[in-house]
Write a protein that holds these residues in place. Structure first.
Motif, PDB file in Angstrom:
ATOM      1  N   THR A 170      -1.977  -1.738   4.587  1.00 42.32           N
ATOM      2  CA  THR A 170      -2.606  -0.415   4.652  1.00 42.32           C
ATOM      3  C   THR A 170      -2.455   0.203   6.034  1.00 42.32           C
ATOM      4  O   THR A 170      -2.131   1.388   6.176  1.00 42.32           O
ATOM      5  N   LEU A 195       0.445   5.458   0.382  1.00 42.81           N
ATOM      6  CA  LEU A 195      -0.426   6.580   0.719  1.00 42.81           C
ATOM      7  C   LEU A 195       0.292   7.889   0.441  1.00 42.81           C
ATOM      8  O   LEU A 195       1.513   7.968   0.608  1.00 42.81           O
ATOM      9  N   LEU A 225      -5.094   6.891  -0.553  1.00 44.46           N
ATOM     10  CA  LEU A 225      -4.523   5.764  -1.282  1.00 44.46           C
ATOM     11  C   LEU A 225      -4.025   6.203  -2.653  1.00 44.46           C
ATOM     12  O   LEU A 225      -4.779   6.777  -3.438  1.00 44.46           O
ATOM     13  N   PHE A 269      -2.222   0.299  -4.523  1.00 40.76           N
ATOM     14  CA  PHE A 269      -2.374  -0.919  -3.722  1.00 40.76           C
ATOM     15  C   PHE A 269      -2.248  -2.098  -4.671  1.00 40.76           C
ATOM     16  O   PHE A 269      -2.797  -2.077  -5.769  1.00 40.76           O
ATOM     17  N   THR A 325       0.846  -1.187   0.000  1.00 38.98           N
ATOM     18  CA  THR A 325       0.000   0.000   0.000  1.00 38.98           C
ATOM     19  C   THR A 325       0.880   1.236   0.000  1.00 38.98           C
ATOM     20  O   THR A 325       1.859   1.299   0.755  1.00 38.98           O
TER      21      THR A 325
END
Length: 144
Positions: A66, A42, A48, A51, A40
């Motif tokens: 995450t 960010l 996001l 992913f 993941t």
């Protein structure tokens, strides 16, 4: 009287191309180790950017990757460095339950910095914690 205003150079945020590179590098490192992972990425706001879950990676790895990224971003620290802080007697002992946020204090999450400023985070889940940390670190090395 004159007033001087400091001009701050423009910071390039974490881009979708950066995120793709991070995901690819982490997955390559995991593949070389024979580990199936989820990755993941960010941005600085916790949104996001990317992913990816490998085929046959354990299902929970998506959630753990995450949460690791979110924790690294919120505390601007590698999750591996925070494990002891949440143990009984540690300074963050109650933090995992004090917030209604998806924090996870297991190695595998790293903040991403550019020009000394936080621009995002990466989280890897699916392997042993030290493996996940290494895969995330390999991804950061590829970005720099």
């Amino acid at each position: 009287m004159s007033r001087t205003t400091a001009i701050r150079p423009t910071l390039t945020p974490l881009t979708s191309d950066d995120a793709d590179l991070l995901v690819g590098a982490a997955r390559s490192a995991a593949e070389a180790a024979g580990v199936r992972v989820s990755v993941t990425v960010l941005d600085a706001g916790g949104h996001l950017l990317a992913f990816r879950r490998d085929d046959r990676a354990v299902l929970i790895s998506g959630e753990t990757s995450t949460r690791k990224a979110f924790t690294a971003l919120q505390l601007d620290a590698p999750t591996a460095d925070l494990v002891d802080a949440v143990q009984p007697g540690g300074p963050f002992h109650t933090l995992p339950t004090a917030l209604d946020r998806p924090l996870l204090f297991i190695a595998g999450g790293l903040p991403v910095h550019r020009d000394g400023r936080l621009i995002g985070a990466i989280g890897v889940g699916g392997g042993a914690p030290d493996q996940d940390h290494g895969f995330a670190a390999a991804a950061l090395d590829a970005l720099l």
